[in-house]
Design an enzyme around this catalytic site. Sequence first.
Site, PDB file in Angstrom:
ATOM      1  N   SER A  66       0.844  -1.190   0.000  1.00  0.00           N
ATOM      2  CA  SER A  66       0.000   0.000   0.000  1.00  0.00           C
ATOM      3  C   SER A  66       0.879   1.239   0.000  1.00  0.00           C
ATOM      4  O   SER A  66       2.010   1.217   0.499  1.00  0.00           O
ATOM      5  CB  SER A  66      -0.893   0.008   1.247  1.00  0.00           C
ATOM      6  OG  SER A  66      -1.483   1.271   1.450  1.00  0.00           O
ATOM      7  N   SER A  67       0.356   2.338  -0.527  1.00  0.00           N
ATOM      8  CA  SER A  67       1.090   3.604  -0.448  1.00  0.00           C
ATOM      9  C   SER A  67       1.197   4.094   0.990  1.00  0.00           C
ATOM     10  O   SER A  67       1.986   4.987   1.290  1.00  0.00           O
ATOM     11  CB  SER A  67       0.404   4.667  -1.316  1.00  0.00           C
ATOM     12  OG  SER A  67      -0.933   4.870  -0.902  1.00  0.00           O
ATOM     13  N   CYS A  68       0.416   3.487   1.903  1.00  0.00           N
ATOM     14  CA  CYS A  68       0.475   3.854   3.328  1.00  0.00           C
ATOM     15  C   CYS A  68       1.816   3.508   3.966  1.00  0.00           C
ATOM     16  O   CYS A  68       2.120   3.980   5.067  1.00  0.00           O
ATOM     17  CB  CYS A  68      -0.622   3.143   4.109  1.00  0.00           C
ATOM     18  SG  CYS A  68      -2.291   3.656   3.680  1.00  0.00           S
ATOM     19  N   TYR A  95      -1.579  -0.513  10.179  1.00  0.00           N
ATOM     20  CA  TYR A  95      -1.742  -1.127   8.857  1.00  0.00           C
ATOM     21  C   TYR A  95      -0.445  -1.029   8.062  1.00  0.00           C
ATOM     22  O   TYR A  95      -0.008  -2.002   7.429  1.00  0.00           O
ATOM     23  CB  TYR A  95      -2.881  -0.425   8.113  1.00  0.00           C
ATOM     24  CG  TYR A  95      -3.117  -0.928   6.707  1.00  0.00           C
ATOM     25  CD1 TYR A  95      -3.752  -2.152   6.489  1.00  0.00           C
ATOM     26  CD2 TYR A  95      -2.743  -0.178   5.602  1.00  0.00           C
ATOM     27  CE1 TYR A  95      -3.995  -2.606   5.202  1.00  0.00           C
ATOM     28  CE2 TYR A  95      -2.982  -0.625   4.315  1.00  0.00           C
ATOM     29  CZ  TYR A  95      -3.605  -1.836   4.118  1.00  0.00           C
ATOM     30  OH  TYR A  95      -3.844  -2.289   2.845  1.00  0.00           O
ATOM     31  N   LYS A  99       2.041  -4.051   6.527  1.00  0.00           N
ATOM     32  CA  LYS A  99       2.402  -4.155   5.112  1.00  0.00           C
ATOM     33  C   LYS A  99       3.918  -4.115   4.916  1.00  0.00           C
ATOM     34  O   LYS A  99       4.467  -4.825   4.064  1.00  0.00           O
ATOM     35  CB  LYS A  99       1.730  -3.031   4.312  1.00  0.00           C
ATOM     36  CG  LYS A  99       0.243  -3.241   4.114  1.00  0.00           C
ATOM     37  CD  LYS A  99      -0.024  -4.508   3.298  1.00  0.00           C
ATOM     38  CE  LYS A  99      -1.468  -4.678   2.933  1.00  0.00           C
ATOM     39  NZ  LYS A  99      -1.725  -5.906   2.142  1.00  0.00           N
ATOM     40  N   HIS A 138     -13.281   3.632   2.180  1.00  0.00           N
ATOM     41  CA  HIS A 138     -12.316   4.668   1.858  1.00  0.00           C
ATOM     42  C   HIS A 138     -13.044   5.884   1.271  1.00  0.00           C
ATOM     43  O   HIS A 138     -14.232   5.836   0.979  1.00  0.00           O
ATOM     44  CB  HIS A 138     -11.278   4.136   0.866  1.00  0.00           C
ATOM     45  CG  HIS A 138     -10.318   3.166   1.478  1.00  0.00           C
ATOM     46  ND1 HIS A 138     -10.435   1.806   1.317  1.00  0.00           N
ATOM     47  CD2 HIS A 138      -9.234   3.350   2.265  1.00  0.00           C
ATOM     48  CE1 HIS A 138      -9.450   1.193   1.972  1.00  0.00           C
ATOM     49  NE2 HIS A 138      -8.709   2.107   2.553  1.00  0.00           N
TER      50      HIS A 138
END
Length: 267
Positions: A66-68, A95, A99, A138
């Site tokens: 994820s870009s998170c 989260y 990841k 989201h």
Amino acid sequence: MDESAVAKFFLKEKPTIVICAAAKVGGIQANNDYPVQFLLDNLRIQNNVIRSASDSGVRKLLFLGSSCIYPKFAPQPIPETALLSGPLEPTNEAYAIAKIAGIKLCQAYCREYGANFISAMPTNLYGPNDNFDLETSHVLAALIRKAHEARMRNDQRLIVWGTGKPRREFLHVDDLASACLLLLEKYDSPDIVNVGYGEDISIRELAELICEVLGFDGELAWDTSKPDGTPRKLLDVSKLRALGWKPAISLRDGIARTYQWFRANCL
């Protein structure tokens, strides 16, 4: 999340290619309220799948991160090298850490066992089969539902979380699917690769666009008591573009398609 069941599945089905897209996901509120579940559930999911993939001799695995994973104040657009270069956004830290652990586990299997396990970092995704629950969805899906319901009620205004200033990038799931296929065919490095649209938009602009596409002509009201999250998250997709991939679905067209699916399946 069941280690034994996952192991039995792999032994029975004997897959040669695995795309690990399973995850516990949610918006800012869900991430902020349930960090234990977001950390534990995602660690269980990816550990079980990646380990069983290795144990059963899978030829290639694609892990979706994820870009998170990137720092809250990463350079923009965010290069893959920004990983672990600064503090994470607090509202989705659990989260993100899960990841990052998945990425590192794939890289460890590459280094220790020579496994062809690759990792892709998608930007914010949307499209058919999205989650439109206002408690756990989201931002794009939530705004589609809010705008639809406001239009049906003939409301004069639509309340949106935050200030509207943060900028986000959105990619249709069909474009992600085409990127995954290309990576499975052409990419064999343990180094992570970003998957994004290449352009971003402010939350205010997104809300205005969704209202325009859905035909809601009321005004937007901003609930600034709610968190904004990371100021900006635009991915540097030059590595993926160099492999010959580019997105095919514009944001306006993608929103229209998603709303059509929502009306056909969620009402």
